[in-house]
Design an enzyme around this catalytic site. Structure first.
Site, PDB file in Angstrom:
ATOM      1  N   GLY A   1       0.853  -1.202   0.000  1.00 49.13           N
ATOM      2  CA  GLY A   1       0.000   0.000   0.000  1.00 49.13           C
ATOM      3  C   GLY A   1       0.882   1.243   0.000  1.00 49.13           C
TER       4      GLY A   1
ATOM      5  N   GLY B   1      -0.250   5.084  -1.137  1.00 47.16           N
ATOM      6  CA  GLY B   1      -1.313   5.811  -0.446  1.00 47.16           C
ATOM      7  C   GLY B   1      -0.797   7.024   0.303  1.00 47.16           C
ATOM      8  N   GLN B   2      -1.705   7.661   1.047  1.00 48.01           N
ATOM      9  CA  GLN B   2      -1.359   8.906   1.746  1.00 48.01           C
ATOM     10  C   GLN B   2      -0.177   8.710   2.693  1.00 48.01           C
ATOM     11  OE1 GLN B   2      -4.218  10.470   4.574  1.00 48.01           O
ATOM     12  NE2 GLN B   2      -3.321  12.525   4.511  1.00 48.01           N
TER      13      GLN B   2
ATOM     14  N   ASP C   1       2.077  -1.942  -4.390  1.00 45.29           N
ATOM     15  CA  ASP C   1       0.699  -1.435  -4.352  1.00 45.29           C
ATOM     16  C   ASP C   1      -0.063  -2.046  -5.521  1.00 45.29           C
ATOM     17  OD1 ASP C   1      -0.416   1.480  -2.888  1.00 45.29           O
ATOM     18  OD2 ASP C   1      -1.668   0.491  -4.378  1.00 45.29           O
TER      19      ASP C   1
ATOM     20  N   ARG D   1      -1.961  -0.039  -7.253  1.00 45.60           N
ATOM     21  CA  ARG D   1      -1.925   1.077  -8.205  1.00 45.60           C
ATOM     22  C   ARG D   1      -0.585   1.170  -8.905  1.00 45.60           C
ATOM     23  NH1 ARG D   1      -3.441   6.595  -5.086  1.00 45.60           N
ATOM     24  NH2 ARG D   1      -4.404   5.660  -3.266  1.00 45.60           N
TER      25      ARG D   1
ATOM     26  N   ASP E   1      -1.165  -7.416  -5.288  1.00 44.12           N
ATOM     27  CA  ASP E   1      -2.468  -7.438  -4.627  1.00 44.12           C
ATOM     28  C   ASP E   1      -2.288  -8.252  -3.358  1.00 44.12           C
ATOM     29  OD1 ASP E   1      -5.012  -7.733  -3.726  1.00 44.12           O
ATOM     30  OD2 ASP E   1      -5.856  -8.487  -5.607  1.00 44.12           O
TER      31      ASP E   1
ATOM     32  N   TYR F   1     -15.378   0.068   9.098  1.00 46.65           N
ATOM     33  CA  TYR F   1     -13.938   0.339   9.179  1.00 46.65           C
ATOM     34  C   TYR F   1     -13.457   0.148  10.626  1.00 46.65           C
ATOM     35  CZ  TYR F   1      -9.699   3.300   8.939  1.00 46.65           C
ATOM     36  OH  TYR F   1      -8.417   3.804   8.994  1.00 46.65           O
TER      37      TYR F   1
ATOM     38  N   LYS G   1     -10.921  -2.618  12.168  1.00 48.60           N
ATOM     39  CA  LYS G   1      -9.692  -2.230  12.871  1.00 48.60           C
ATOM     40  C   LYS G   1      -9.653  -2.878  14.261  1.00 48.60           C
ATOM     41  CE  LYS G   1      -7.508   0.408   9.918  1.00 48.60           C
ATOM     42  NZ  LYS G   1      -6.297  -0.081   9.268  1.00 48.60           N
TER      43      LYS G   1
END
Ligand code: NAD
Length: 312
Positions: A10, A13-14, A36, A38, A54, A144, A148
């Site tokens: 990942g 991401g941000q 990632d 993406r 993935d 979410y 978590k």
């Protein structure tokens, strides 16, 4: 001694972009493998190795870990709070299965350390809202938050039962300018800066007095690395540590921006994200992180606002 070889999942991401760059500085570019779903993020290009992955494909992940002699895994892939509410079953599936894939491979391959972030979203309307303690009522109401909380329990289980050295932080809403946020309830606090600079006005999807725990990205990256670098004997929490930086409302951040851009105006049109925010703490008590491994935040609202406006 085994050489550290880190896999970031990942990474586009941000958080992933900045964390990958920070880890590459510490461990050497070639020793941090970014991955990632993406396409590689612009800021990562040319800074080190990148693979398309993935995380839901356990076999592929397993092969990658063995082939690259991975010793540490940072799992950042997830479906975030606001996006999760649009497709709860998908969010549950991705958030849980990605973690179980990583924990299980970490156990199988004796991975040295695993990092997986939790969130303030584990808390719900029955948790104390102010200075929410580390150990308290945890009854999340978003998918979410439920994923978590379940993830935290799995982390502690894999640590206690199999000795996997997994570490976690309950991040507050994160504010950054390098990479865009990925569909969370605190995204307004990033959007507001871009709109203030470009259009001098912003319509907030949260109401003016909605206080939420927040943190500037440099603090979050430093907290993550400090937690991961701490001696294992100092980590007493194997679910996830509360982590705190600042707390503010849309009205307060707007007032701070106005100090730099006097003509800036804000209006409020709360949407479905208001209900999510209403179930979360206003502020968090992170005394355990401070006591165990010496956490100390650096950025408050004033310092962060000045830095954001300078950099975006
Ligand atoms: P993000 O949405 O910006 O990034 C997640 C990345 O994961 C994306 O680049 C996405 O392409 C990738 N991804 C999604 N599914 C994948 C898959 N199946 N395989 C591989 N990659 C996949 O999220 P973020 O804000 O960087 O958050 C990272 C972690 O931190 C998440 O676990 C999130 O829940 C947690 N967190 C974030 C915040 C915040 O404010 N940003 C706050 C609390 C917790």
């Amino acid at each position: 001694m085994k050489k550290d070889k880190i896999l970031v999942i990942g990474a586009c991401g941000q958080i992933g972009v900045e964390l990958t760059l920070a880890l590459r500085k510490m461990y050497g570019d070639a020793n941090v493998l970014a991955s990632d779903l993406r396409e590689e993020h612009e800021l990562l290009k040319g800074t080190g190795p990148y693979v398309s992955l993935d995380v839901m494909n356990k076999e592929m992940l397993h092969v990658l870990v063995i082939r690259h002699n991975i010793t540490q895994i940072y799992l950042l892939a997830a479906i975030l709070s606001a996006t999760g509410e649009k497709n709860p079953l998908l969010a549950w599936h991705i958030n849980m299965q990605s973690l179980l894939n990583v924990l299980d491979i970490a156990k199988e391959e004796n991975i040295d350390k695993v990092y997986w972030p939790s969130s303030i979203a584990v808390f719900g309307p029955n948790s104390p809202m102010q200075d929410t303690p580390q150990h308290t009522i945890i009854e999340p109401t978003t998918i979410y938050g439920i994923s978590k909380f379940a993830g935290e329990r799995w982390c502690e289980y894999y640590n206690h039962r199999y000795g996997v050295d997994v570490r976690s932080l309950r991040y507050p809403g994160l504010i950054s300018y390098k990479s865009a946020p990925g569909g969370g309830t605190t995204d307004y606090a990033v959007e507001i800066f871009h709109e203030a600079k470009e259009h001098k006005t912003y319509t907030s999807f949260l109401s003016e007095n909605t206080y939420l725990p927040m943190m500037y990205m440099p603090d979050a990256i430093r907290a993550t690395i400090e937690l991961m670098e701490a001696d294992a004997s100092r980590i007493s929490v194997r679910s996830a540590y509360n982590l705190s930086g600042m707390s503010f409302s849309p009205k307060e951040i707007a007032a701070e921006i106005k100090k730099h851009i006097p003509e800036f105006t804000i209006s409020y049109e709360p949407d479905y994200r208001q209900q999510i925010a209403d179930g979360w703490p206003n502020s968090m008590d992170d005394g355990q992180a401070r006591a165990d491994w010496g956490w100390k935040h650096e950025y408050d609202l004033e310092k962060m606002t000045a830095d954001m406006l300078k950099n975006i």
